[in-house]
Design an enzyme around this catalytic site. Structure first.
Site, PDB file in Angstrom:
ATOM      1  N   HIS A 189       7.455  -5.973   0.159  1.00 22.82           N
ATOM      2  CA  HIS A 189       6.498  -6.678  -0.696  1.00 22.82           C
ATOM      3  C   HIS A 189       6.822  -6.475  -2.173  1.00 22.82           C
ATOM      4  O   HIS A 189       7.137  -5.357  -2.595  1.00 22.82           O
ATOM      5  CB  HIS A 189       5.083  -6.159  -0.413  1.00 22.82           C
ATOM      6  CG  HIS A 189       4.028  -6.718  -1.319  1.00 22.82           C
ATOM      7  ND1 HIS A 189       3.748  -8.060  -1.388  1.00 22.82           N
ATOM      8  CD2 HIS A 189       3.195  -6.118  -2.214  1.00 22.82           C
ATOM      9  CE1 HIS A 189       2.775  -8.265  -2.259  1.00 22.82           C
ATOM     10  NE2 HIS A 189       2.437  -7.100  -2.784  1.00 22.82           N
ATOM     11  N   SER A 190       6.750  -7.551  -2.948  1.00 21.93           N
ATOM     12  CA  SER A 190       6.846  -7.486  -4.404  1.00 21.93           C
ATOM     13  C   SER A 190       8.111  -6.750  -4.867  1.00 21.93           C
ATOM     14  O   SER A 190       9.225  -7.172  -4.566  1.00 21.93           O
ATOM     15  CB  SER A 190       5.570  -6.842  -4.966  1.00 21.93           C
ATOM     16  OG  SER A 190       5.502  -6.962  -6.364  1.00 21.93           O
ATOM     17  N   TYR A 191       7.958  -5.610  -5.552  1.00 16.84           N
ATOM     18  CA  TYR A 191       9.119  -4.855  -6.034  1.00 16.84           C
ATOM     19  C   TYR A 191       9.944  -4.298  -4.876  1.00 16.84           C
ATOM     20  O   TYR A 191      11.135  -4.006  -5.041  1.00 16.84           O
ATOM     21  CB  TYR A 191       8.656  -3.710  -6.938  1.00 16.84           C
ATOM     22  CG  TYR A 191       9.751  -3.145  -7.819  1.00 16.84           C
ATOM     23  CD1 TYR A 191       9.979  -3.678  -9.087  1.00 16.84           C
ATOM     24  CD2 TYR A 191      10.556  -2.096  -7.391  1.00 16.84           C
ATOM     25  CE1 TYR A 191      10.984  -3.176  -9.903  1.00 16.84           C
ATOM     26  CE2 TYR A 191      11.562  -1.592  -8.199  1.00 16.84           C
ATOM     27  CZ  TYR A 191      11.777  -2.135  -9.453  1.00 16.84           C
ATOM     28  OH  TYR A 191      12.777  -1.635 -10.247  1.00 16.84           O
ATOM     29  N   GLY A 202      11.015  -5.997  -2.498  1.00 15.79           N
ATOM     30  CA  GLY A 202      12.078  -6.972  -2.289  1.00 15.79           C
ATOM     31  C   GLY A 202      13.247  -6.727  -3.218  1.00 15.79           C
ATOM     32  O   GLY A 202      14.413  -6.850  -2.821  1.00 15.79           O
ATOM     33  N   THR A 249       7.558 -10.596   0.972  1.00 17.70           N
ATOM     34  CA  THR A 249       6.243 -11.155   0.659  1.00 17.70           C
ATOM     35  C   THR A 249       6.056 -11.126  -0.855  1.00 17.70           C
ATOM     36  O   THR A 249       5.887 -10.076  -1.447  1.00 17.70           O
ATOM     37  CB  THR A 249       5.112 -10.387   1.366  1.00 17.70           C
ATOM     38  OG1 THR A 249       5.135  -9.008   0.992  1.00 17.70           O
ATOM     39  CG2 THR A 249       5.257 -10.492   2.876  1.00 17.70           C
TER      40      THR A 249
END
Length: 359
Positions: A235-237, A239, A263
């Site tokens: 998720h977010s960072y 990734g 995500t």
């Protein structure tokens, strides 16, 4: 309801009163409430983190593993969580990476835990679903990068002294510092009430950033696992941390990872200088569920030449992991089926080949 300390109760997937009262305090604080507000916020953060850690062990049956693996008794340490079969499961392994900020292992979004429920704000639904479907599980803890320790008097004095300055100039500076110290200390207690003494950060060896942490866990755990199919949810960072892992360990990742679900990932293949072969692999094996007003799984256009982007069914960044939850496991199942069909010839073709060889 499960009672917890400080009068806060957790139950039925929800965090209940007096969190609502606290939320009002945080949104509309009066000057006289600033210190209490900050103390309450820090206290609540600590309570939630500890409680989620307990749930990971008691409800999800994960074990806590210390990092670095060869840490001495005196050095700073971090930890991850993993299922008993994480390294021995021969079939499937699920790896979870949360975003940046205050969240810790097992959490997607602190805001959701406080204002909504544990299901949407934590990784527990993913862990439980994975266990039901026969996955091993590893939960990363990429924001646990250092510990804070109180400075000794000698360290405080050393940091305040300015080497090479004339004695008179240093005396004038000391006088000004003494005059402002009371005001600074007064306001400091409102800004950060739990940091009333001077502290210093001690980084955790080989885990000083989310990117370092992901690479370390890969080298010492994921790459050593028996699983034929490794899946990531980032998720977010998280990734961005995964893309960095792929840049540093491209051949290993391609050999072991079957599919990656992102995500609302904030990775950028241009800024991170991901090569052409990495971008091609991501197009085939990754999917990014992004915040969008479109219905779940609707294709969303992207300016970046990396992986497909589809709608998570929500415009709220912190909800993307929860809203895309059912689609992600379908994505993993299809990816594994496609991999198996590509390496194993169908019975019809095999039988035809055998007949031809016999002839």
């Amino acid at each position: 309801m499960i009672p917890y300390s400080h009068g806060i109760s957790f139950g039925s997937g929800e965090v209940s009163s007096p969190v609502c009262v606290l939320s009002q305090l945080l949104v509309h604080p009066q000057p006289s409430q600033w210190w209490d507000m900050a103390r309450s916020r820090n206290s609540l953060d600590s309570i939630i983190t500890k409680y989620v850690y307990e749930l990971l062990q008691k409800e999800c049956h994960l074990k806590k593993v210390t990092l670095p693996v060869d840490a001495t008794e005196s050095e700073p340490k971090s930890f991850i969580f993993m299922s008993e079969d994480a390294l021995t499961n021969p079939d499937k392994l699920l790896v979870l990476i949360h975003g940046n900020g205050v969240v810790r292992a097992g959490q997607w979004a602190r805001r959701l835990i406080i204002n909504k429920d544990l299901d949407s704000g934590t990784q527990m639904p993913y862990i439980k679903r994975a266990a039901e479907e026969g996955y091993g599980v590893i939960v990363l803890n990429p924001n646990e990068n250092y510990i804070e320790v109180e400075k000794t008097k000698a360290q405080v004095q050393l940091s305040s002294d300015s080497s090479g300055e004339p004695a008179e100039k240093r005396e004038r500076k000391d006088k000004i510092q003494k005059e402002t110290k009371k005001r600074r200390d007064f306001y400091e207690k409102y800004r950060n009430p739990q940091k009333e003494k001077e502290t210093m950060q001690m980084c955790i060896r080989d885990n000083g950033s989310p990117e370092e942490h992901a690479i370390y866990v890969w080298d010492h755990f994921i790459s050593q696992s028996a699983a034929e199919n490794v899946f990531f949810v980032a998720h977010s960072y998280g990734g961005l941390a995964f893309v960095e892992l792929m840049i540093q360990r491209e051949a290993e990742v391609k050999n072991k990872v079957t599919a990656v679900a992102l995500t609302d990932s904030i990775h950028n293949v241009w800024h991170q200088e991901a090569g052409k072969t990495i971008r091609e692999w991501m197009r085939e094996n990754c999917c990014n569920w992004v915040s969008s007003p479109e219905p779940l799984d609707t294709l969303v256009e992207s300016l970046l030449p990396d992986c497909p982007r589809v709608s998570s069914g929500t415009e709220r960044h912190e909800l993307t992991s929860w809203k895309s939850f059912p689609s992600i496991f379908k994505f993993f199942s299809k990816a594994m089926d496609a991999k198996n069909s590509s390496v194993k010839p169908t019975p019809t073709r095999r039988s035809n080949r055998i007949k031809y060889e016999e002839l």
